[in-house]
Design an enzyme around this catalytic site. Sequence first.
Site, mmCIF file in Angstrom:
data_model
loop_
_atom_site.group_PDB
_atom_site.id
_atom_site.type_symbol
_atom_site.label_atom_id
_atom_site.label_comp_id
_atom_site.label_asym_id
_atom_site.label_seq_id
_atom_site.Cartn_x
_atom_site.Cartn_y
_atom_site.Cartn_z
ATOM 1 C CG ASP A 65 27.052 29.134 80.384
ATOM 2 O OD1 ASP A 65 26.160 29.418 79.360
ATOM 3 O OD2 ASP A 65 28.277 29.876 79.584
ATOM 4 C CE1 TYR A 67 35.927 26.961 78.842
ATOM 5 C CE2 TYR A 67 36.072 25.140 79.362
ATOM 6 C CZ TYR A 67 36.647 26.534 79.223
ATOM 7 O OH TYR A 67 37.522 27.396 79.843
ATOM 8 C CG PHE A 78 37.654 28.389 84.566
ATOM 9 C CD1 PHE A 78 37.199 29.089 83.229
ATOM 10 C CD2 PHE A 78 36.942 28.499 85.472
ATOM 11 C CE1 PHE A 78 37.282 30.556 83.720
ATOM 12 C CE2 PHE A 78 36.399 30.338 85.756
ATOM 13 C CZ PHE A 78 36.181 30.903 84.357
ATOM 14 C CG HIS A 187 36.002 35.814 83.407
ATOM 15 N ND1 HIS A 187 36.434 35.539 82.682
ATOM 16 C CD2 HIS A 187 34.745 34.605 84.151
ATOM 17 C CE1 HIS A 187 36.281 34.168 82.413
ATOM 18 N NE2 HIS A 187 34.965 33.892 83.097
#
Length: 220
Positions: A65, A67, A78, A187
């Site tokens: 989701d 920031y 990202f 991740h």
Amino acid sequence: MNVRIEPSWQQRLQPEFDKPYFEKLTDFVRHEYATKTVYPPGSQIFAAFDACPFDRVKVVILGQDPYHEPNQAHGLCFSVNDHIPFPPSLQNIFKEIESDLGIPVPASGNLTRWARQGVLLLNATLTVEAHRAASHQGKGWETFTDAVIHKLAEEREHLVFILWGAYAQRKGEFIDRNRHLVLQSPHPSPLSAHRGFFGNHHFSQTNAYLVAHGIEPIQW
């Protein structure tokens, strides 16, 4: 329902926009923006699609989701706006690119330059309340972004799907590995990057696959 989104996506996703779940999702999102601080800015909710038309997609990077701190999110997973410090996951992405391809860490964390080359930077959930990670999960966004991934996997050939972490990997389980390249690793967050994100060589593998299929590689 009429949704302002890039025309090639509009054409393919209109059936989703007309479904009851999307109407409920839209009502929820409008109420959230009207009563709380929500990211990204409303005009940038579909920025990943606007920057990367359906027929130009070469690579899909899946995030979770947006920031949730001020001035960071602008609709691409990202990625952060120019002049914003890099969040830890993005720092680690750039470290891996430098290690993998020898490309120095850039001055800006704005990944629009990737999107314009055909990298769809797709979050599973496209909005979030300020300071509350995952606050808009389970409201319908995941159904919508599942439909996006299905459209790409079924209508296109030789895409690269980059799935970092268990959440993204579950979302991409159905993708036909005979038609597309699926790259998986832990991740890039500080909690997991040292368990296999670093050294995954996903960026060089992506470009090698694209070149092997006669597709222009990404300038990371």
